[in-house]
Design a protein around this motif. Structure first.
Motif, PDB file in Angstrom:
ATOM      1  N   SER A   1       0.814  -1.224   0.000  1.00  0.00           N
ATOM      2  CA  SER A   1       0.000   0.000   0.000  1.00  0.00           C
ATOM      3  C   SER A   1       0.842   1.267   0.000  1.00  0.00           C
ATOM      4  O   SER A   1       0.463   2.290   0.570  1.00  0.00           O
TER       5      SER A   1
ATOM      6  N   GLU B   1       1.554   3.349  -2.418  1.00  0.00           N
ATOM      7  CA  GLU B   1       0.888   4.454  -3.120  1.00  0.00           C
ATOM      8  C   GLU B   1      -0.232   5.031  -2.263  1.00  0.00           C
ATOM      9  O   GLU B   1      -0.383   6.256  -2.145  1.00  0.00           O
TER      10      GLU B   1
ATOM     11  N   ALA C   1       1.231   7.132   0.634  1.00  0.00           N
ATOM     12  CA  ALA C   1       1.702   8.446   0.204  1.00  0.00           C
ATOM     13  C   ALA C   1       0.533   9.403  -0.009  1.00  0.00           C
ATOM     14  O   ALA C   1       0.571  10.569   0.426  1.00  0.00           O
ATOM     15  N   LYS C   2      -0.531   8.929  -0.654  1.00  0.00           N
ATOM     16  CA  LYS C   2      -1.699   9.777  -0.892  1.00  0.00           C
ATOM     17  C   LYS C   2      -2.383  10.144   0.418  1.00  0.00           C
ATOM     18  O   LYS C   2      -2.832  11.286   0.607  1.00  0.00           O
TER      19      LYS C   2
ATOM     20  N   SER D   1      -1.829  -4.795  -5.775  1.00  0.00           N
ATOM     21  CA  SER D   1      -1.034  -3.575  -5.665  1.00  0.00           C
ATOM     22  C   SER D   1       0.455  -3.876  -5.561  1.00  0.00           C
ATOM     23  O   SER D   1       1.280  -2.966  -5.688  1.00  0.00           O
TER      24      SER D   1
ATOM     25  N   VAL E   1       3.483  -2.731  -8.132  1.00  0.00           N
ATOM     26  CA  VAL E   1       4.344  -1.547  -8.123  1.00  0.00           C
ATOM     27  C   VAL E   1       5.742  -1.877  -7.620  1.00  0.00           C
ATOM     28  O   VAL E   1       6.672  -1.101  -7.837  1.00  0.00           O
TER      29      VAL E   1
END
Length: 283
Positions: free
Chosen positions: A105, A107, A110-111, A238, A241
């Protein structure tokens, strides 16, 4: 019941031997035996079967062991959170700790942090990156205030949660493997690869299950082993990535979906935790 009594009982219940439990607690055996007997009288329940061969738990003892562990965890968590709050007030340190699994997780994390930083009154967030399954433990024992958990792998019982997203799973294979070019796979196909066994992750007590696969403790180690042709893995989608050269991802159609949730203790009144939850549900 006092926490001291609960600690005594848990030691005996886990060791199933009064002598070993007394050694673990740093006390003599006779007072430990008397304390457990007094606890049984107060509860009007036999907690242990005592024979010349050793000690076993009764049904009532099994219930108390489960409840005592939860109670002791709650006491330790309250102490840790209180100390961290006091330290933050004295040193202007991190006001909230967010636990997440290292390599998962990224990404979303970071969001989430960017969205929370834009919230009015946002405070410093200390991100605690954990090994597989550890973020649930640090949330329960008070080292974290909020965590990103992944169902069905992590136990969310006893937490307040908000679902963030659900995804399928993929198999990560060496890019040169014959199955790497397939459009999709089944769990039976992945688990049946004799040349690429699934990894063995540590249990909650730190031991590893039996099996042919290599012992792994983090995703960096896992990806290295897959690249060397020593293992394969089934992970949430996910995980794509994280792929580097030499690795391939193939969807596993019948693997159970994985739901990422943000979780926090139900008694939390932290405005920072509430802000992190709002930020997470908004990204």
């Amino acid at each position: 019941m006092e926490t001291r009594e609960l600690r005594y009982f848990v030691a005996v219940a886990e060791e199933l031997h009064f002598g070993r439990a007394a050694h673990r607690l740093g006390m003599a055996q006779p007072p430990l035996s008397r304390a457990i007997a007094a606890l049984e009288r107060r509860l009007d329940a036999d907690l242990l079967h005592r024979t010349h061969r050793g000690v076993t738990l009764t049904d009532a003892g099994s219930v108390l062991l489960r409840e005592a562990r939860a109670a002791l965890e709650a006491v330790e968590a309250a102490e840790r959170r209180t100390r961290r709050t006091a330290l933050a007030a004295a040193t202007d340190g991190p006001a909230v700790v967010l636990a997440a699994k290292a390599g998962a997780s990224a990404e979303l994390l970071a969001k989430l942090l960017d969205a929370y930083a834009a919230e009015p009154g946002a405070v410093t967030v200390d991100v605690l990156l954990c090994g597989p399954g550890q973020q649930e433990k640090v949330l329960r024992d008070g080292r974290a205030d909020v965590a990103l958990l992944h169902s069905p792998f992590d136990d969310t019982a006893g937490f307040d949660t908000e679902e963030l997203f659900t995804e399928g799973q993929i198999a990560i294979l060496p890019s040169g493997h014959p199955l790497a070019v397939r459009p999709h796979l089944t769990l039976a196909e992945v688990t049946g690869l004799p040349d690429l066994p699934l990894p063995r992750w540590p249990r909650r007590d730190g031991t590893f299950p039996d099996g042919p696969g290599p012992q792994v403790r983090d995703h960096t180690q896992l990806l290295e082993l897959i690249g060397l042709g020593r293992a394969c893995a089934v992970v949430p989608g996910s995980g794509r990535v994280q792929l580097r050269e030499g690795l391939a991802a193939v969807p596993v159609l019948d693997a159970p979906p994985v739901t990422t949730v943000i979780a926090w203790p139900p008694h939390s009144r932290s405005t920072a935790v509430a802000g992190l939850v709002r930020a997470a549900t908004g990204v």
